[in-house]
Enzyme design. Sequence first.
Site, mmCIF file in Angstrom:
data_model
loop_
_atom_site.group_PDB
_atom_site.id
_atom_site.type_symbol
_atom_site.label_atom_id
_atom_site.label_comp_id
_atom_site.label_asym_id
_atom_site.label_seq_id
_atom_site.Cartn_x
_atom_site.Cartn_y
_atom_site.Cartn_z
ATOM 1 N N ARG A 132 37.624 -21.449 -65.714
ATOM 2 C CA ARG A 132 36.196 -21.096 -65.741
ATOM 3 C C ARG A 132 35.700 -20.987 -67.178
ATOM 4 O O ARG A 132 34.569 -21.383 -67.483
ATOM 5 C CB ARG A 132 35.988 -19.785 -64.983
ATOM 6 C CG ARG A 132 34.533 -19.458 -64.794
ATOM 7 C CD ARG A 132 34.333 -18.349 -63.808
ATOM 8 N NE ARG A 132 34.866 -17.078 -64.291
ATOM 9 C CZ ARG A 132 34.895 -15.957 -63.574
ATOM 10 N NH1 ARG A 132 34.431 -15.964 -62.344
ATOM 11 N NH2 ARG A 132 35.374 -14.852 -64.077
ATOM 12 N N LYS A 234 30.083 -17.807 -67.218
ATOM 13 C CA LYS A 234 30.133 -16.400 -67.606
ATOM 14 C C LYS A 234 29.667 -16.233 -69.058
ATOM 15 O O LYS A 234 30.420 -15.785 -69.945
ATOM 16 C CB LYS A 234 31.542 -15.839 -67.391
ATOM 17 C CG LYS A 234 31.494 -14.411 -66.869
ATOM 18 C CD LYS A 234 32.765 -14.021 -66.166
ATOM 19 C CE LYS A 234 32.836 -12.551 -65.887
ATOM 20 N NZ LYS A 234 31.756 -12.045 -65.032
HETATM 21 C C1 COI Z 1 34.130 -8.740 -63.919
HETATM 22 O O1 COI Z 1 34.105 -8.519 -62.707
HETATM 23 O O2 COI Z 1 35.193 -8.925 -64.509
HETATM 24 C C2 COI Z 1 32.898 -8.846 -64.686
HETATM 25 O O3 COI Z 1 32.869 -9.622 -65.566
HETATM 26 C C3 COI Z 1 31.753 -7.980 -64.441
HETATM 27 C C4 COI Z 1 31.413 -7.190 -65.661
HETATM 28 C C5 COI Z 1 29.941 -7.075 -65.796
HETATM 29 C C6 COI Z 1 32.082 -5.860 -65.649
#
Ligand code: COI
Length: 387
Positions: A132, A234
């Site tokens: 990803r 992300k």
């Molecule tokens: C995760 O679930 O790892 C995330 O990236 C969410 C984050 C905003 C804590």
Amino acid sequence: MITRRLCLRNLVESFRLGSSMSKLGCRYNLAFLSSSSLPQAREQFVYSDDESADVDWDNLGFGLVPTDYMYIMKCAKEGNFEQGQLNRYGKVELSPSAGVLNYGQGLFEGIKACRKEDGRLLLFRPDQNAIRMKIGAERMCMPSPSVDQFVDAVKQTVLANKRWVPPPGKGSLYVRPLLMGSGPVLGLAPSPEHTFLVYASPVCNYFKEGFAPLNLYVEDEFDRASPGGTGGVKAISNYAPVLKAQIRAKNRGFSDVLYLDTVNKRYVEEVSCCNIFIVKGNMIATPATNGTILAGVTRRSIIEIAGDHGYQVEERRVAVDELMDADEVFCTGTAVGVASVGSITYHNTKVEFRTGAKTVSAELYSDLVGIQKGLSEDKKGWIVEID
Ligand code: COI
């Protein structure tokens, strides 16, 4: 006992810290070694057996607990990532004109490491996070570490911070890989240098609700991601813009915000930090990853587990009306795990959903957690053991 045995044998010699250095002394003496001194000694790490860090394991939430080491690897323009190294956890130096600071050129990931009863440390599908990140890096015009480099960095970070991995049943070590444009730019352009950095923090429940069901608010003023944008990767720049809606919802007593699509304002997208599923009879549906929805690793794993359980799983558009008519709603994410949703409020209408031990989400979560914690057989080859 908090004594720490993560000693660097040769470091001790080369820095002449004295032959009388006790185990406890080692703990404090290491604290003043500069990060630049560590790389040469990396090969000489002698990891602790299982000395626990000084953490109140019963009261862990999802706040940052600084650990001992972070991993750093750099890539100059259009080159490959060079050999990375562990450094003491601490501040990083960046040019004021770094691409990440000025233009948000950055990505992050999240992976959990669990400690088994027998002490072994397990990672859940880290290759999926690496892939990803590669996809995200392509979208954000950044070079990315190879899957092997990524997974190796995550393993090294967990091992170096082993004493911070919570005991079984008390949480996990949340590993946060970052990829950022660290070189200087003034005009809008890709950064001339990129840094891959991995740090970690012990965590337990993401939401302050703990395992209690969430109360979500459907947002129809603020958007999360638009078609053609970066919602599907992300990117760090996807997260600050949702803070306004999140804070407002929390101030009104909600756990978090559920976003709608920006074109029709009718289809469910995702929550600020996790994916969403609905259950109706034997059918489980989740919004398809069409570019605005993050392809969650937990999301994908739950889809597979649900299929194995004989549910009819559908990845498609889910209208907000269908959501409000569901039997059950739940969220998935690395940080969140699988969180059941007790109520959703949309246009002043609050609908409640089935929750509790006999729900579909509880059934799927128990399977997922069994694999993640090494309690059930890993038939899918999802677990990477760190040794
Ligand atoms: C995760 O679930 O790892 C995330 O990236 C969410 C984050 C905003 C804590």
